[in-house]
Design a protein around this motif. Structure first.
Motif, mmCIF file in Angstrom:
data_model
loop_
_atom_site.group_PDB
_atom_site.id
_atom_site.type_symbol
_atom_site.label_atom_id
_atom_site.label_comp_id
_atom_site.label_asym_id
_atom_site.label_seq_id
_atom_site.Cartn_x
_atom_site.Cartn_y
_atom_site.Cartn_z
ATOM 1 N N GLN A 19 0.921 -1.120 0.085
ATOM 2 C CA GLN A 19 0.172 0.017 0.242
ATOM 3 C C GLN A 19 0.801 1.292 0.209
ATOM 4 O OE1 GLN A 19 -2.297 -0.791 3.262
ATOM 5 N NE2 GLN A 19 -1.201 0.525 4.876
ATOM 6 N N VAL A 20 0.369 2.000 -0.333
ATOM 7 C CA VAL A 20 1.167 3.547 -0.799
ATOM 8 C C VAL A 20 0.292 4.802 -0.560
ATOM 9 C CG1 VAL A 20 0.950 3.389 -3.615
ATOM 10 C CG2 VAL A 20 2.791 4.656 -2.470
ATOM 11 N N THR A 21 0.466 4.840 -0.287
ATOM 12 C CA THR A 21 -0.289 6.919 0.284
ATOM 13 C C THR A 21 -0.412 7.979 -1.136
ATOM 14 O OG1 THR A 21 1.507 8.076 1.295
ATOM 15 C CG2 THR A 21 -0.262 7.142 2.400
ATOM 16 N N GLU A 22 -0.990 8.767 -0.867
ATOM 17 C CA GLU A 22 -1.350 9.821 -2.338
ATOM 18 C C GLU A 22 0.171 10.531 -2.105
ATOM 19 O OE1 GLU A 22 -3.116 10.289 -0.089
ATOM 20 O OE2 GLU A 22 -5.311 10.902 -0.096
ATOM 21 N N GLY A 23 0.661 10.630 -4.010
ATOM 22 C CA GLY A 23 1.683 10.896 -4.372
ATOM 23 C C GLY A 23 2.155 10.948 -5.838
ATOM 24 N N SER A 24 3.371 10.603 -5.792
ATOM 25 C CA SER A 24 3.791 10.845 -7.727
ATOM 26 C C SER A 24 5.175 9.817 -7.375
ATOM 27 C CB SER A 24 3.896 11.234 -8.175
ATOM 28 O OG SER A 24 4.847 12.433 -8.372
ATOM 29 N N PHE A 25 6.104 9.319 -7.603
ATOM 30 C CA PHE A 25 7.169 8.990 -7.681
ATOM 31 C C PHE A 25 7.548 7.048 -9.069
ATOM 32 C CE2 PHE A 25 4.536 6.033 -5.043
ATOM 33 C CZ PHE A 25 4.948 4.702 -5.477
ATOM 34 N N SER A 26 8.630 7.483 -8.992
ATOM 35 C CA SER A 26 8.713 6.200 -10.616
ATOM 36 C C SER A 26 9.786 5.488 -10.034
ATOM 37 C CB SER A 26 10.379 7.018 -11.348
ATOM 38 O OG SER A 26 9.658 8.287 -11.558
ATOM 39 N N SER A 27 9.081 3.913 -10.819
ATOM 40 C CA SER A 27 10.067 2.707 -10.355
ATOM 41 C C SER A 27 10.891 1.846 -11.728
ATOM 42 C CB SER A 27 8.583 1.602 -9.068
ATOM 43 O OG SER A 27 8.159 1.376 -9.779
ATOM 44 N N SER A 28 11.417 0.879 -11.627
ATOM 45 C CA SER A 28 11.928 -0.201 -12.250
ATOM 46 C C SER A 28 12.441 -1.061 -11.580
ATOM 47 C CB SER A 28 13.006 1.153 -13.101
ATOM 48 O OG SER A 28 13.660 1.424 -12.422
ATOM 49 N N ASP A 29 12.458 -2.171 -12.504
ATOM 50 C CA ASP A 29 13.061 -3.600 -12.336
ATOM 51 C C ASP A 29 11.536 -4.346 -11.704
ATOM 52 O OD1 ASP A 29 15.823 -3.223 -13.090
ATOM 53 O OD2 ASP A 29 16.024 -1.717 -11.804
ATOM 54 N N LEU A 30 10.893 -4.054 -11.840
ATOM 55 C CA LEU A 30 9.269 -4.668 -10.839
ATOM 56 C C LEU A 30 9.069 -5.701 -11.685
ATOM 57 C CD1 LEU A 30 6.929 -1.852 -9.829
ATOM 58 C CD2 LEU A 30 8.462 -3.604 -8.309
ATOM 59 N N ASP A 31 9.214 -7.308 -11.087
ATOM 60 C CA ASP A 31 8.718 -7.916 -12.104
ATOM 61 C C ASP A 31 7.532 -8.839 -11.126
ATOM 62 O OD1 ASP A 31 8.980 -10.153 -13.762
ATOM 63 O OD2 ASP A 31 10.121 -11.218 -12.997
ATOM 64 N N GLU A 32 6.354 -8.158 -11.803
ATOM 65 C CA GLU A 32 4.563 -8.868 -10.779
ATOM 66 C C GLU A 32 3.588 -8.508 -11.620
ATOM 67 O OE1 GLU A 32 5.094 -6.259 -7.431
ATOM 68 O OE2 GLU A 32 3.709 -4.552 -8.419
ATOM 69 N N ALA A 33 2.732 -8.942 -11.762
ATOM 70 C CA ALA A 33 1.486 -9.363 -11.618
ATOM 71 C C ALA A 33 0.932 -8.739 -10.159
ATOM 72 C CB ALA A 33 0.885 -10.285 -12.343
ATOM 73 N N PHE A 34 -0.221 -7.742 -10.720
ATOM 74 C CA PHE A 34 -1.061 -6.977 -9.409
ATOM 75 C C PHE A 34 -2.764 -6.745 -9.705
ATOM 76 C CE2 PHE A 34 0.688 -3.605 -10.515
ATOM 77 C CZ PHE A 34 0.118 -1.914 -11.174
ATOM 78 N N VAL A 35 -3.607 -7.235 -8.565
ATOM 79 C CA VAL A 35 -4.663 -6.687 -8.513
ATOM 80 C C VAL A 35 -4.643 -5.095 -7.260
ATOM 81 C CG1 VAL A 35 -5.489 -8.027 -7.494
ATOM 82 C CG2 VAL A 35 -7.531 -7.115 -8.859
ATOM 83 N N VAL A 36 -5.371 -3.951 -8.076
ATOM 84 C CA VAL A 36 -5.792 -3.339 -7.592
ATOM 85 C C VAL A 36 -6.802 -3.170 -6.414
ATOM 86 C CG1 VAL A 36 -6.149 -1.069 -6.804
ATOM 87 C CG2 VAL A 36 -5.204 -1.443 -9.186
ATOM 88 N N LEU A 37 -7.138 -3.261 -4.697
ATOM 89 C CA LEU A 37 -7.400 -4.224 -4.011
ATOM 90 C C LEU A 37 -8.696 -2.125 -3.423
ATOM 91 C CD1 LEU A 37 -5.990 -5.822 -1.680
ATOM 92 C CD2 LEU A 37 -7.161 -6.747 -3.320
ATOM 93 N N SER A 38 -7.885 -1.561 -3.348
ATOM 94 C CA SER A 38 -9.082 -0.385 -3.305
ATOM 95 C C SER A 38 -7.529 0.721 -3.729
ATOM 96 C CB SER A 38 -8.751 0.098 -1.104
ATOM 97 O OG SER A 38 -7.552 0.007 -0.875
#
Length: 82
Positions: A19-38
């Motif tokens: 989980q994460v709060t409001e805001g903006s950021f960048s990321s890389s090197d993720l290797d995943e599948a996800f489903v948004v819960l909320s």
């Protein structure tokens, strides 16, 4: 603020909640599948400009070579598999 918790590991696969709060950021090197819960926001794939609207029920696949930009407008909680 970001938090995550691994829930289970099966072989080399991890299932967890992030989980994460409001805001903006960048990321890389993720290797995943996800489903948004909320929550709500957008995920932009920098190389292509493709934008995914994040909302409950949305399923996303991110590969390690993808640079992504997160814009979180309402705290996001996701279930991930990596």
């Amino acid at each position: 603020m970001q938090r995550d918790a691994d829930v289970a590991t099966v072989g080399d696969t991890t299932l967890g909640v992030w989980q994460v709060t409001e805001g903006s950021f960048s990321s890389s090197d993720l290797d995943e599948a996800f489903v948004v819960l909320s929550g709500a926001g957008t995920l932009t794939f920098v190389a292509t400009g493709a934008v995914v609207a994040l909302a409950p029920g949305v399923l996303v696949r991110v590969t390690p070579e993808a640079d992504i930009k997160w814009e979180i407008t309402s705290p996001i909680r996701k279930l991930y598999i990596e």
